[in-house]
Design an enzyme around this catalytic site. Sequence first.
Site, PDB file in Angstrom:
ATOM      1  N   LYS A  22       0.853  -1.311   0.133  1.00  0.00           N
ATOM      2  CA  LYS A  22       0.048  -0.061  -0.245  1.00  0.00           C
ATOM      3  C   LYS A  22       0.954   1.224  -0.125  1.00  0.00           C
ATOM      4  O   LYS A  22       0.684   2.210  -0.844  1.00  0.00           O
ATOM      5  CB  LYS A  22      -0.991  -0.005   1.084  1.00  0.00           C
ATOM      6  CG  LYS A  22      -1.484   1.307   1.443  1.00  0.00           C
ATOM      7  CD  LYS A  22      -2.299   1.173   2.871  1.00  0.00           C
ATOM      8  CE  LYS A  22      -1.711   1.766   3.924  1.00  0.00           C
ATOM      9  NZ  LYS A  22      -1.372   3.220   3.960  1.00  0.00           N
ATOM     10  N   ASN A  23       2.001   1.418   1.042  1.00  0.00           N
ATOM     11  CA  ASN A  23       2.464   2.566   1.295  1.00  0.00           C
ATOM     12  C   ASN A  23       3.577   2.966  -0.017  1.00  0.00           C
ATOM     13  O   ASN A  23       3.990   3.851  -0.243  1.00  0.00           O
ATOM     14  CB  ASN A  23       3.277   2.539   2.522  1.00  0.00           C
ATOM     15  CG  ASN A  23       2.491   2.440   3.609  1.00  0.00           C
ATOM     16  OD1 ASN A  23       1.339   2.881   3.328  1.00  0.00           O
ATOM     17  ND2 ASN A  23       3.065   2.367   4.768  1.00  0.00           N
ATOM     18  N   ARG A  93      -4.501  10.669   4.327  1.00  0.00           N
ATOM     19  CA  ARG A  93      -3.512  11.752   4.463  1.00  0.00           C
ATOM     20  C   ARG A  93      -2.507  11.513   3.346  1.00  0.00           C
ATOM     21  O   ARG A  93      -1.747  12.541   2.742  1.00  0.00           O
ATOM     22  CB  ARG A  93      -2.880  11.372   5.861  1.00  0.00           C
ATOM     23  CG  ARG A  93      -1.639  12.372   5.919  1.00  0.00           C
ATOM     24  CD  ARG A  93      -1.034  11.901   7.428  1.00  0.00           C
ATOM     25  NE  ARG A  93      -0.538  12.971   7.934  1.00  0.00           N
ATOM     26  CZ  ARG A  93       1.114  13.245   7.661  1.00  0.00           C
ATOM     27  NH1 ARG A  93       1.723  12.311   6.773  1.00  0.00           N
ATOM     28  NH2 ARG A  93       1.889  14.151   8.053  1.00  0.00           N
ATOM     29  N   CYS A 117      -5.695   8.940   9.100  1.00  0.00           N
ATOM     30  CA  CYS A 117      -5.805   7.836  10.012  1.00  0.00           C
ATOM     31  C   CYS A 117      -5.541   8.546  11.471  1.00  0.00           C
ATOM     32  O   CYS A 117      -4.707   9.392  11.465  1.00  0.00           O
ATOM     33  CB  CYS A 117      -4.297   6.999  10.108  1.00  0.00           C
ATOM     34  SG  CYS A 117      -4.688   5.248  10.477  1.00  0.00           S
ATOM     35  N   ARG A 122      -0.296  14.388  12.774  1.00  0.00           N
ATOM     36  CA  ARG A 122       0.991  14.071  11.857  1.00  0.00           C
ATOM     37  C   ARG A 122       0.998  15.427  11.083  1.00  0.00           C
ATOM     38  O   ARG A 122       0.371  15.613   9.999  1.00  0.00           O
ATOM     39  CB  ARG A 122       0.140  12.856  11.087  1.00  0.00           C
ATOM     40  CG  ARG A 122       0.215  11.703  11.926  1.00  0.00           C
ATOM     41  CD  ARG A 122      -0.455  10.621  11.258  1.00  0.00           C
ATOM     42  NE  ARG A 122       0.502   9.973  10.076  1.00  0.00           N
ATOM     43  CZ  ARG A 122       0.006   8.736   9.385  1.00  0.00           C
ATOM     44  NH1 ARG A 122      -1.204   8.393   9.546  1.00  0.00           N
ATOM     45  NH2 ARG A 122       0.984   8.356   8.557  1.00  0.00           N
ATOM     46  N   ILE A 124       3.190  18.048   8.465  1.00  0.00           N
ATOM     47  CA  ILE A 124       3.962  17.993   7.292  1.00  0.00           C
ATOM     48  C   ILE A 124       4.973  19.133   7.048  1.00  0.00           C
ATOM     49  O   ILE A 124       5.360  19.678   5.800  1.00  0.00           O
ATOM     50  CB  ILE A 124       3.028  17.943   6.007  1.00  0.00           C
ATOM     51  CG1 ILE A 124       1.925  19.365   5.856  1.00  0.00           C
ATOM     52  CG2 ILE A 124       2.303  16.592   5.806  1.00  0.00           C
ATOM     53  CD1 ILE A 124       1.570  19.321   4.432  1.00  0.00           C
ATOM     54  N   ASP A 125       5.280  19.347   8.330  1.00  0.00           N
ATOM     55  CA  ASP A 125       6.433  20.836   8.381  1.00  0.00           C
ATOM     56  C   ASP A 125       7.630  20.349   7.528  1.00  0.00           C
ATOM     57  O   ASP A 125       8.186  21.193   7.054  1.00  0.00           O
ATOM     58  CB  ASP A 125       6.739  21.309   9.705  1.00  0.00           C
ATOM     59  CG  ASP A 125       6.807  20.061  10.772  1.00  0.00           C
ATOM     60  OD1 ASP A 125       6.481  18.873  10.493  1.00  0.00           O
ATOM     61  OD2 ASP A 125       7.867  20.138  11.294  1.00  0.00           O
ATOM     62  N   ASP A 306       4.192   0.174  12.006  1.00  0.00           N
ATOM     63  CA  ASP A 306       3.154  -0.655  11.358  1.00  0.00           C
ATOM     64  C   ASP A 306       2.995  -1.970  12.056  1.00  0.00           C
ATOM     65  O   ASP A 306       2.064  -2.692  11.510  1.00  0.00           O
ATOM     66  CB  ASP A 306       3.178  -0.315   9.875  1.00  0.00           C
ATOM     67  CG  ASP A 306       2.974   0.959   9.433  1.00  0.00           C
ATOM     68  OD1 ASP A 306       2.376   1.865  10.258  1.00  0.00           O
ATOM     69  OD2 ASP A 306       2.946   1.105   8.059  1.00  0.00           O
ATOM     70  N   ARG A 398      -8.855  -0.353   4.340  1.00  0.00           N
ATOM     71  CA  ARG A 398      -7.985   0.706   3.764  1.00  0.00           C
ATOM     72  C   ARG A 398      -6.627   0.097   3.260  1.00  0.00           C
ATOM     73  O   ARG A 398      -6.039   0.597   2.353  1.00  0.00           O
ATOM     74  CB  ARG A 398      -7.737   1.900   4.729  1.00  0.00           C
ATOM     75  CG  ARG A 398      -8.644   2.889   4.976  1.00  0.00           C
ATOM     76  CD  ARG A 398      -8.009   4.008   6.290  1.00  0.00           C
ATOM     77  NE  ARG A 398      -6.850   4.162   5.661  1.00  0.00           N
ATOM     78  CZ  ARG A 398      -5.686   4.536   6.404  1.00  0.00           C
ATOM     79  NH1 ARG A 398      -5.949   4.549   7.582  1.00  0.00           N
ATOM     80  NH2 ARG A 398      -4.554   4.784   5.940  1.00  0.00           N
TER      81      ARG A 398
END
Length: 419
Positions: A22-23, A93, A117, A122, A124-125, A306, A398
């Site tokens: 998936k990732n 996300r 999720c 979480r 994103i800086d 995970d 998902r």
Amino acid sequence: MEAIRVVGGPPVRGTVRVEGAKNSALKLMAATLMAPGVSRLTNVPNISDVHVMGKVLTRLGASIEVEDEHTLVIDTSGVESWVTPYELVAQMRASTAVLGPLIARFGKARVAMPGGCNIGARKIDMHLRGLSALGVTFSQDHGDIVARVDGELTGAFVPLDFASVGATENLLMASVLAEGETTIENAAREPEICDLATMLSEMGAEIEGAGTPTIKVKGVSALHPVEHEVVGDRIEAGTFLAAGALTGGPVTVTGFDPEHLGLVLRKYESMGMQVERGERSCTISREGPLRALDIQTLPFPGFPTDMQAQTMVLLSVARGSCVVTENIFESRFMLAAELSRMGADIIIEGHHAIVRGVDGLSGAPVTAPDLRGGAALVLAGLVADGYTTVSDIHHIDRGYEDFVPKLQGLGAEVSRVDL
Ligand code: UD1
């Protein structure tokens, strides 16, 4: 509303094949935006997150043909939009993975701030700081991030504070079409990063060092479409191996590289399991009891966050006590409250969980807190007394294709039911 109902007891054994990761698939789909034309991705998992990324690409103007269940033919020649709306980013996300590709292709992007999720703040800086170093300026408008480049993206030295998977991927994708050289220092080293770098290289990018903490990119002026096979899903594989370890197995998982689960398998051996590694498969079995062992999650090649939830289920019925430390995400112990309802003995202290092994779990109605936590609760049901009903299974859908049929194929008594 659907739920997964598990009857505890029957041993889980046999062979199961995992899908593409998936990732990885999500990022490879985003990367096709950078090469106008027709790309073909094979071994794509048929899961709802992939469907959402399909919607993101279609909304941008791509057309997607589902050639067969696991092959997507993506035509990005008609992409004209650079806007990804909240309704899609809120569902997933990882939609933010289009930020780098859109900036690379159009010199601009408008992407809603992520939801997704429920595993803590979480941010994103790091994505934004890294892209700024390449010459992108950001502003915010009604909760969207608006990115612009005046002139060309320009290669730069980009040190990351933390080896973030998503930041490394966005930077990698933007930098391959930047003018000059980029160095990403403290880059994430996950196998999915290597898969993305491999596909970008096949598209004509010049990348060195993917899989190490230092990735060097020499910008090129254009990329071309390709055909690429998604790497096997090490986390799906780990989930089925954990199922085998719980009930004794043997369970053989095919379709992935066991080296991608290096530390997990070594830890499982120390917990009392027998592991046989093949080239693209792995078999797990267990005769003696499970032994408690401390684990802490870390970026690859450390223990993957995970796999934390699935492993906590093993530890909850192991002999002895141990500490599970979660270093990647805050609030990723929501599983513990649900497992406690099944009789587990887990105390949460900040980002540590103290797990005292119990003799057995008992079936209960429980709620999937997130993707991996949901799968872990189904695993817990396999060894619990009586029935376990896991609700909110959209989280599981998902990321796991055919989770229930695959477990049935291994002999588990599990089914989807209407609540
Ligand atoms: C990806 C995976 C996810 C996995 C995680 C870690 C996808 C779709 N998801 O998520 O399954 O659990 O890697 O292996 O590939 N952070 C910041 N600022 C940033 C970026 C990250 O503070 O700009 C923080 C996050 O809040 C989190 C940590 O860093 O606490 C790790 O995040 P990251 O490695 O970026 O994970 P994701 O890419 O979101």
